[in-house]
Design a protein around this motif. Structure first.
Motif, PDB file in Angstrom:
ATOM      1  N   ALA A 127       0.832  -1.204   0.000  1.00  0.00           N
ATOM      2  CA  ALA A 127       0.000   0.000   0.000  1.00  0.00           C
ATOM      3  C   ALA A 127       0.865   1.252   0.000  1.00  0.00           C
ATOM      4  CB  ALA A 127      -0.923  -0.008   1.219  1.00  0.00           C
ATOM      5  N   ARG A 128       1.958   1.204   0.738  1.00  0.00           N
ATOM      6  CA  ARG A 128       2.860   2.350   0.784  1.00  0.00           C
ATOM      7  C   ARG A 128       3.498   2.601  -0.581  1.00  0.00           C
ATOM      8  NH1 ARG A 128       8.371   4.126   0.086  1.00  0.00           N
ATOM      9  NH2 ARG A 128       8.135   6.285   0.733  1.00  0.00           N
ATOM     10  N   MET A 129       3.952   1.536  -1.231  1.00  0.00           N
ATOM     11  CA  MET A 129       4.611   1.679  -2.526  1.00  0.00           C
ATOM     12  C   MET A 129       3.641   2.140  -3.617  1.00  0.00           C
ATOM     13  SD  MET A 129       7.774   0.983  -1.906  1.00  0.00           S
ATOM     14  CE  MET A 129       8.544   0.683  -3.481  1.00  0.00           C
ATOM     15  N   LEU A 130       2.401   1.647  -3.558  1.00  0.00           N
ATOM     16  CA  LEU A 130       1.443   1.937  -4.622  1.00  0.00           C
ATOM     17  C   LEU A 130       0.748   3.283  -4.458  1.00  0.00           C
ATOM     18  CD1 LEU A 130      -0.217  -1.580  -5.014  1.00  0.00           C
ATOM     19  CD2 LEU A 130       1.320  -0.457  -6.625  1.00  0.00           C
ATOM     20  N   PHE A 131       0.480   3.689  -3.214  1.00  0.00           N
ATOM     21  CA  PHE A 131      -0.372   4.854  -2.991  1.00  0.00           C
ATOM     22  C   PHE A 131       0.300   6.020  -2.275  1.00  0.00           C
ATOM     23  CE2 PHE A 131      -3.169   1.036  -2.783  1.00  0.00           C
ATOM     24  CZ  PHE A 131      -3.781   1.203  -4.015  1.00  0.00           C
ATOM     25  N   LEU A 132       1.402   5.770  -1.573  1.00  0.00           N
ATOM     26  CA  LEU A 132       2.019   6.837  -0.795  1.00  0.00           C
ATOM     27  C   LEU A 132       3.478   7.051  -1.159  1.00  0.00           C
ATOM     28  CD1 LEU A 132       0.579   5.900   2.713  1.00  0.00           C
ATOM     29  CD2 LEU A 132      -0.234   7.713   1.196  1.00  0.00           C
ATOM     30  N   SER A 133       3.877   6.613  -2.343  1.00  0.00           N
ATOM     31  CA  SER A 133       5.295   6.611  -2.691  1.00  0.00           C
ATOM     32  C   SER A 133       5.905   8.000  -2.693  1.00  0.00           C
ATOM     33  CB  SER A 133       5.497   5.952  -4.060  1.00  0.00           C
ATOM     34  OG  SER A 133       4.822   6.686  -5.067  1.00  0.00           O
ATOM     35  N   ASN A 134       5.157   8.981  -3.105  1.00  0.00           N
ATOM     36  CA  ASN A 134       5.710  10.332  -3.202  1.00  0.00           C
ATOM     37  C   ASN A 134       5.181  11.273  -2.132  1.00  0.00           C
ATOM     38  OD1 ASN A 134       7.240   9.775  -5.603  1.00  0.00           O
ATOM     39  ND2 ASN A 134       5.328   9.844  -6.767  1.00  0.00           N
ATOM     40  N   ARG A 135       4.394  10.717  -1.212  1.00  0.00           N
ATOM     41  CA  ARG A 135       3.750  11.607  -0.239  1.00  0.00           C
ATOM     42  C   ARG A 135       4.055  11.252   1.203  1.00  0.00           C
ATOM     43  NH1 ARG A 135      -2.151  10.791  -2.734  1.00  0.00           N
ATOM     44  NH2 ARG A 135      -1.165   8.784  -3.102  1.00  0.00           N
ATOM     45  N   PHE A 136       4.684  10.127   1.430  1.00  0.00           N
ATOM     46  CA  PHE A 136       4.912   9.698   2.804  1.00  0.00           C
ATOM     47  C   PHE A 136       6.376   9.336   2.998  1.00  0.00           C
ATOM     48  CE2 PHE A 136       4.802   6.363   6.176  1.00  0.00           C
ATOM     49  CZ  PHE A 136       4.402   7.199   7.212  1.00  0.00           C
ATOM     50  N   HIS A 137       7.092  10.205   3.685  1.00  0.00           N
ATOM     51  CA  HIS A 137       8.498   9.962   3.984  1.00  0.00           C
ATOM     52  C   HIS A 137       8.757  10.298   5.440  1.00  0.00           C
ATOM     53  CE1 HIS A 137       9.608   9.333  -0.232  1.00  0.00           C
ATOM     54  NE2 HIS A 137       8.847  10.370  -0.515  1.00  0.00           N
ATOM     55  N   LEU A 138       9.682   9.595   6.037  1.00  0.00           N
ATOM     56  CA  LEU A 138      10.038   9.836   7.431  1.00  0.00           C
ATOM     57  C   LEU A 138      11.198  10.810   7.568  1.00  0.00           C
ATOM     58  CD1 LEU A 138       9.768   6.211   8.886  1.00  0.00           C
ATOM     59  CD2 LEU A 138       8.080   8.062   8.985  1.00  0.00           C
ATOM     60  N   GLY A 139      11.835  11.124   6.467  1.00  0.00           N
ATOM     61  CA  GLY A 139      12.960  12.053   6.503  1.00  0.00           C
ATOM     62  C   GLY A 139      13.707  12.041   5.194  1.00  0.00           C
ATOM     63  N   THR A 140      14.749  12.838   5.127  1.00  0.00           N
ATOM     64  CA  THR A 140      15.569  12.908   3.920  1.00  0.00           C
ATOM     65  C   THR A 140      16.941  12.262   4.112  1.00  0.00           C
ATOM     66  OG1 THR A 140      16.363  15.107   4.588  1.00  0.00           O
ATOM     67  CG2 THR A 140      14.445  15.017   3.124  1.00  0.00           C
ATOM     68  N   GLU A 141      17.249  11.867   5.356  1.00  0.00           N
ATOM     69  CA  GLU A 141      18.507  11.180   5.651  1.00  0.00           C
ATOM     70  C   GLU A 141      18.221   9.930   6.462  1.00  0.00           C
ATOM     71  OE1 GLU A 141      21.470  11.944   4.556  1.00  0.00           O
ATOM     72  OE2 GLU A 141      20.906  13.837   3.584  1.00  0.00           O
ATOM     73  N   LEU A 142      19.004   8.899   6.240  1.00  0.00           N
ATOM     74  CA  LEU A 142      18.841   7.683   7.023  1.00  0.00           C
ATOM     75  C   LEU A 142      19.129   7.967   8.490  1.00  0.00           C
ATOM     76  CD1 LEU A 142      20.603   5.047   4.737  1.00  0.00           C
ATOM     77  CD2 LEU A 142      18.151   5.464   4.968  1.00  0.00           C
ATOM     78  N   PRO A 143      18.430   7.310   9.416  1.00  0.00           N
ATOM     79  CA  PRO A 143      18.648   7.563  10.846  1.00  0.00           C
ATOM     80  C   PRO A 143      20.043   7.145  11.280  1.00  0.00           C
ATOM     81  CG  PRO A 143      17.261   5.635  10.529  1.00  0.00           C
ATOM     82  CD  PRO A 143      17.412   6.270   9.188  1.00  0.00           C
ATOM     83  N   GLY A 144      20.508   7.738  12.373  1.00  0.00           N
ATOM     84  CA  GLY A 144      21.814   7.388  12.910  1.00  0.00           C
ATOM     85  C   GLY A 144      21.720   6.245  13.901  1.00  0.00           C
ATOM     86  N   GLU A 145      22.821   6.004  14.607  1.00  0.00           N
ATOM     87  CA  GLU A 145      22.845   4.941  15.612  1.00  0.00           C
ATOM     88  C   GLU A 145      22.128   5.410  16.881  1.00  0.00           C
ATOM     89  OE1 GLU A 145      23.660   2.204  14.669  1.00  0.00           O
ATOM     90  OE2 GLU A 145      25.059   2.489  13.013  1.00  0.00           O
ATOM     91  N   PRO A 146      21.488   4.526  17.656  1.00  0.00           N
ATOM     92  CA  PRO A 146      21.439   3.070  17.459  1.00  0.00           C
ATOM     93  C   PRO A 146      20.282   2.595  16.585  1.00  0.00           C
ATOM     94  CG  PRO A 146      20.422   3.601  19.542  1.00  0.00           C
ATOM     95  CD  PRO A 146      20.871   4.926  18.947  1.00  0.00           C
ATOM     96  N   VAL A 147      19.457   3.562  16.074  1.00  0.00           N
ATOM     97  CA  VAL A 147      18.284   3.178  15.282  1.00  0.00           C
ATOM     98  C   VAL A 147      18.696   2.388  14.043  1.00  0.00           C
ATOM     99  CG1 VAL A 147      16.331   4.057  13.948  1.00  0.00           C
ATOM    100  CG2 VAL A 147      16.936   5.127  16.129  1.00  0.00           C
ATOM    101  N   LEU A 148      19.771   2.827  13.398  1.00  0.00           N
ATOM    102  CA  LEU A 148      20.209   2.148  12.180  1.00  0.00           C
ATOM    103  C   LEU A 148      20.614   0.707  12.468  1.00  0.00           C
ATOM    104  CD1 LEU A 148      20.592   2.810   9.165  1.00  0.00           C
ATOM    105  CD2 LEU A 148      22.995   3.236   9.652  1.00  0.00           C
ATOM    106  N   PHE A 149      21.339   0.506  13.566  1.00  0.00           N
ATOM    107  CA  PHE A 149      21.767  -0.848  13.945  1.00  0.00           C
ATOM    108  C   PHE A 149      20.558  -1.728  14.237  1.00  0.00           C
ATOM    109  CE2 PHE A 149      23.108  -4.189  16.799  1.00  0.00           C
ATOM    110  CZ  PHE A 149      24.355  -4.580  16.302  1.00  0.00           C
ATOM    111  N   LEU A 150      19.601  -1.200  15.000  1.00  0.00           N
ATOM    112  CA  LEU A 150      18.404  -1.967  15.338  1.00  0.00           C
ATOM    113  C   LEU A 150      17.590  -2.305  14.098  1.00  0.00           C
ATOM    114  CD1 LEU A 150      17.255  -0.092  18.576  1.00  0.00           C
ATOM    115  CD2 LEU A 150      18.319  -2.365  18.420  1.00  0.00           C
ATOM    116  N   THR A 151      17.516  -1.356  13.172  1.00  0.00           N
ATOM    117  CA  THR A 151      16.788  -1.601  11.921  1.00  0.00           C
ATOM    118  C   THR A 151      17.425  -2.743  11.146  1.00  0.00           C
ATOM    119  OG1 THR A 151      16.134   0.729  11.769  1.00  0.00           O
ATOM    120  CG2 THR A 151      15.998  -0.587   9.757  1.00  0.00           C
ATOM    121  N   GLY A 152      18.737  -2.736  11.049  1.00  0.00           N
ATOM    122  CA  GLY A 152      19.436  -3.817  10.366  1.00  0.00           C
ATOM    123  C   GLY A 152      19.188  -5.161  11.032  1.00  0.00           C
TER     124      GLY A 152
END
Length: 273
Positions: A127-152
């Protein structure tokens, strides 16, 4: 033992699945496991393999196939300079750790629950890819640590449990933070490498010594199924990568969204069909 005609039909089905998995590995930067696991589950069932190990064997064998297809896909994308190497370096511990944890959890978790979770998550991502691809973003840069580590770690865990290469989750994660879909797809092939190698070791270990596994199995990896699919998948993967770079951003997003819906439907059918 099924008749020879049925065995030949299933062998042909496995070869065809290898071609589809290889194409998907190149186009979407995924290992093709979302296609292979349902096929393995069906084929292993018809072959009379013990129900208690069918799902584990399907996931383990799919994981084994993700190793070569992800490496080949990664090399094809890397030659085009589209891979985010810095992100992969940041995940070199987190993603494999999550994948190894998945192999420990897989021995105890309900396969029905895992398939249900995957189907629901797949529909949300689609649903996100089909309907919100250009309208829903959490930011313009990838999150830093420790969020990035936990995401991985989470990507490695979920992907390892389902026998997929991580592209389903990583593509969405990167595009949510403004990264181009082509870069996300290319980087996902590298994520597949980080997931599949430790997960392969884990599934071999988890099923080591079980008496109810079919012949030519090492732990939860069946090498007959591997041998039937491997050549086709390896042959087709580079063409998928080439196709990915010829498609527009929106075409990739729509294609990926439709693919997720297809996978979710397959899992729902396996649960309630």
């Amino acid at each position: 033992m099924p008749p020879l005609s049925e065995l030949l039909m299933f062998a042909a089905l496995l070869v065809l699945a290898g071609g589809v998995a290889g194409l998907l590995a190149g186009v979407f930067g995924i290992g093709g496991g979302a296609v292979l696991v349902p096929v393995f589950y069906q084929v292993f069932g018809w072959a009379g393999i013990a129900p208690e190990v069918i799902m584990h064997l399907a996931v383990g064998t799919s994981t084994a196939l993700i190793v070569p297809t992800s490496i080949r896909s990664f090399r094809a994308h890397q030659l085009r300079g589209a891979v985010d190497i810095d992100l992969l370096k940041g995940w070199i511990v987190a993603v494999p750790l999550g994948a190894l944890l998945a192999t420990v959890v897989a021995a105890y978790a309900s396969s029905e629950m895992l398939r249900l979770i995957f189907a629901v998550i797949g529909l949300v991502l689609a649903a996100r890819m089909l309907f919100l691809s250009n309208r829903f973003h959490l930011g313009t840069e990838l999150p830093g640590e420790p969020v990035l580590f936990l995401t991985g770690g989470v990507i490695g865990l979920i992907s390892g449990l389902m026998g997929i290469g991580g592209g389903v989750l990583n593509n969405t994660f990167m595009t949510l933070f403004g990264r181009p879909i082509h870069q996300a797809v290319a980087t996902s092939s590298g994520v597949g490498v980080l997931i599949s190698i430790p997960a392969l070791v884990g599934y071999v270990w988890a099923g080591w010594g079980r008496a109810d596994l079919p012949v030519f199995s090492t732990g939860y990896v069946n090498w007959v199924a591997f041998a039937l699919i491997f050549p086709t998948a390896m042959l087709v993967t580079p063409y998928g990568a080439k196709l990915a770079h010829q498609m527009s951003k929106r075409q990739l997003e729509v294609g990926f969204g439709l693919f997720l819906i297809f996978v979710s439907i397959r899992f729902f059918i396996s649960l309630y069909g």
